[in-house]
Design a protein around this motif. Sequence first.
Motif, PDB file in Angstrom:
ATOM      1  N   LEU A 166      23.483 -16.232   8.580  1.00  0.00           N
ATOM      2  CA  LEU A 166      23.995 -17.191   9.546  1.00  0.00           C
ATOM      3  C   LEU A 166      24.780 -16.453  10.629  1.00  0.00           C
ATOM      4  O   LEU A 166      25.475 -15.475  10.347  1.00  0.00           O
ATOM      5  CB  LEU A 166      24.939 -18.186   8.861  1.00  0.00           C
ATOM      6  CG  LEU A 166      24.311 -19.233   7.942  1.00  0.00           C
ATOM      7  CD1 LEU A 166      25.413 -20.035   7.252  1.00  0.00           C
ATOM      8  CD2 LEU A 166      23.396 -20.166   8.713  1.00  0.00           C
ATOM      9  N   PRO A 167      24.687 -16.896  11.879  1.00  0.00           N
ATOM     10  CA  PRO A 167      25.501 -16.280  12.930  1.00  0.00           C
ATOM     11  C   PRO A 167      26.976 -16.626  12.735  1.00  0.00           C
ATOM     12  O   PRO A 167      27.305 -17.720  12.268  1.00  0.00           O
ATOM     13  CB  PRO A 167      24.951 -16.903  14.215  1.00  0.00           C
ATOM     14  CG  PRO A 167      24.377 -18.216  13.779  1.00  0.00           C
ATOM     15  CD  PRO A 167      23.845 -17.993  12.385  1.00  0.00           C
ATOM     16  N   GLU A 168      27.832 -15.691  13.061  1.00  0.00           N
ATOM     17  CA  GLU A 168      29.266 -15.958  12.911  1.00  0.00           C
ATOM     18  C   GLU A 168      29.749 -16.818  14.072  1.00  0.00           C
ATOM     19  O   GLU A 168      29.613 -16.444  15.238  1.00  0.00           O
ATOM     20  CB  GLU A 168      30.059 -14.659  12.848  1.00  0.00           C
ATOM     21  CG  GLU A 168      31.519 -14.883  12.546  1.00  0.00           C
ATOM     22  CD  GLU A 168      32.174 -13.685  11.879  1.00  0.00           C
ATOM     23  OE1 GLU A 168      33.407 -13.722  11.720  1.00  0.00           O
ATOM     24  OE2 GLU A 168      31.474 -12.730  11.530  1.00  0.00           O
ATOM     25  N   PRO A 169      30.324 -17.987  13.777  1.00  0.00           N
ATOM     26  CA  PRO A 169      30.757 -18.880  14.856  1.00  0.00           C
ATOM     27  C   PRO A 169      32.105 -18.450  15.419  1.00  0.00           C
ATOM     28  O   PRO A 169      32.862 -17.710  14.785  1.00  0.00           O
ATOM     29  CB  PRO A 169      30.874 -20.233  14.146  1.00  0.00           C
ATOM     30  CG  PRO A 169      31.257 -19.869  12.743  1.00  0.00           C
ATOM     31  CD  PRO A 169      30.565 -18.560  12.443  1.00  0.00           C
ATOM     32  N   GLU A 170      32.402 -18.920  16.623  1.00  0.00           N
ATOM     33  CA  GLU A 170      33.723 -18.719  17.223  1.00  0.00           C
ATOM     34  C   GLU A 170      34.476 -20.035  17.113  1.00  0.00           C
ATOM     35  O   GLU A 170      34.247 -20.972  17.877  1.00  0.00           O
ATOM     36  CB  GLU A 170      33.587 -18.267  18.678  1.00  0.00           C
ATOM     37  CG  GLU A 170      32.915 -16.908  18.837  1.00  0.00           C
ATOM     38  CD  GLU A 170      32.827 -16.476  20.297  1.00  0.00           C
ATOM     39  OE1 GLU A 170      33.337 -17.211  21.166  1.00  0.00           O
ATOM     40  OE2 GLU A 170      32.250 -15.410  20.563  1.00  0.00           O
ATOM     41  N   ILE A 171      35.362 -20.111  16.142  1.00  0.00           N
ATOM     42  CA  ILE A 171      36.073 -21.355  15.846  1.00  0.00           C
ATOM     43  C   ILE A 171      37.561 -21.067  15.729  1.00  0.00           C
ATOM     44  O   ILE A 171      37.966 -20.048  15.147  1.00  0.00           O
ATOM     45  CB  ILE A 171      35.594 -21.988  14.522  1.00  0.00           C
ATOM     46  CG1 ILE A 171      34.087 -21.894  14.365  1.00  0.00           C
ATOM     47  CG2 ILE A 171      36.035 -23.444  14.421  1.00  0.00           C
ATOM     48  CD1 ILE A 171      33.599 -22.377  13.012  1.00  0.00           C
ATOM     49  N   GLU A 172      38.370 -21.968  16.237  1.00  0.00           N
ATOM     50  CA  GLU A 172      39.819 -21.842  16.097  1.00  0.00           C
ATOM     51  C   GLU A 172      40.241 -22.254  14.686  1.00  0.00           C
ATOM     52  O   GLU A 172      39.675 -23.191  14.109  1.00  0.00           O
ATOM     53  CB  GLU A 172      40.529 -22.721  17.127  1.00  0.00           C
ATOM     54  CG  GLU A 172      40.363 -22.252  18.568  1.00  0.00           C
ATOM     55  CD  GLU A 172      40.939 -20.868  18.781  1.00  0.00           C
ATOM     56  OE1 GLU A 172      42.053 -20.602  18.275  1.00  0.00           O
ATOM     57  OE2 GLU A 172      40.264 -20.046  19.433  1.00  0.00           O
ATOM     58  N   PRO A 173      41.230 -21.596  14.114  1.00  0.00           N
ATOM     59  CA  PRO A 173      41.707 -21.945  12.770  1.00  0.00           C
ATOM     60  C   PRO A 173      42.220 -23.384  12.704  1.00  0.00           C
ATOM     61  O   PRO A 173      42.808 -23.894  13.665  1.00  0.00           O
ATOM     62  CB  PRO A 173      42.852 -20.951  12.531  1.00  0.00           C
ATOM     63  CG  PRO A 173      42.592 -19.829  13.468  1.00  0.00           C
ATOM     64  CD  PRO A 173      41.931 -20.425  14.670  1.00  0.00           C
ATOM     65  N   THR A 174      41.961 -24.026  11.578  1.00  0.00           N
ATOM     66  CA  THR A 174      42.445 -25.394  11.367  1.00  0.00           C
ATOM     67  C   THR A 174      43.365 -25.514  10.160  1.00  0.00           C
ATOM     68  O   THR A 174      44.019 -26.535   9.984  1.00  0.00           O
ATOM     69  CB  THR A 174      41.256 -26.355  11.181  1.00  0.00           C
ATOM     70  OG1 THR A 174      40.390 -25.849  10.151  1.00  0.00           O
ATOM     71  CG2 THR A 174      40.458 -26.491  12.468  1.00  0.00           C
ATOM     72  N   ALA A 175      43.424 -24.488   9.302  1.00  0.00           N
ATOM     73  CA  ALA A 175      44.293 -24.555   8.117  1.00  0.00           C
ATOM     74  C   ALA A 175      44.515 -23.149   7.573  1.00  0.00           C
ATOM     75  O   ALA A 175      43.699 -22.239   7.795  1.00  0.00           O
ATOM     76  CB  ALA A 175      43.672 -25.441   7.035  1.00  0.00           C
TER      77      ALA A 175
END
Length: 285
Positions: A166-175
């Motif tokens: 899977l490609p690594e997503p660019e996501i902001e931390p949520t927890a």
Amino acid sequence: MATRRYDDSPGLGSLYARTVKATLRKAEYEPDIDGLTLELPRTAVDQDHLTTYREVTGFSAGPALPVTYPHVLAFPLHLDLMSDPSFPYKPMGIVHLSNTITQHKPLPMHAELAIKVHSSPERPHPKGTVFDILSSVTVDDEVVWTDSTTLLSRSAGTPTAHADLLPEPEIEPTAVWDLRSNLGRRYAAASGDRNPIHLFKLAAQAFGFPRQIAHGMWSKAAALASIQRAGGLPDAYTVRVDFRKPLLLPSQATFAHRRTGNAVDFALYNHDQSVTHLIGQLQPR
């Protein structure tokens, strides 16, 4: 294709003993091309066990089973398959690369379930050979849940082989999760997966880890439970995760997820996001 049927789930104690024996054996056989299918035609959910599972993974109570819970029910059949003399790989030391679950509709927690398990043909990988253990759950003659557990048997490998990632997503931390040293033992009690690398520091060190590591399927379950609490999960969906670097215990982990409609990208990192432990994608059906 040979089929073995059970009236009850096989006992884990004898299966672990057989797994050790299977790891020490010499490969003096040719595996059956069609493989072995294991069936548990009727099983009911132990409600106390389900409660324990929910507590350690974070799933909310409700009328339906957590999407990852049938994997726990199928796990004894996984061990039975991998420790059978017809199985071509040594079970201890196999690396869990990925897991994909499809839920066609919610599974009622009081339903009688029929479970079937078999393995896929092997295929080359840059680091050895990969194969899938395929599980399905049927309720009232309808397949409502399937699971593909992708495993790697290490060897010289095929450098030109394709590694499906899977490609690594660019996501902001949520927890941020604070994980205690006993998490592996708690999940082992709920799942039956008592691989020594998850239990104690000294046991994990014997297998080359600095200390015990979290179960991959705990990480998947905890991620989905977090998404459920943050906005719910669809009734029908496919969710895949790739397991990257081991998650050491105790530790602090950073969870991130992003919704696009009913689809969700998610990931689990170490405390400063310099190490990726898990990448996941959820797609509604």
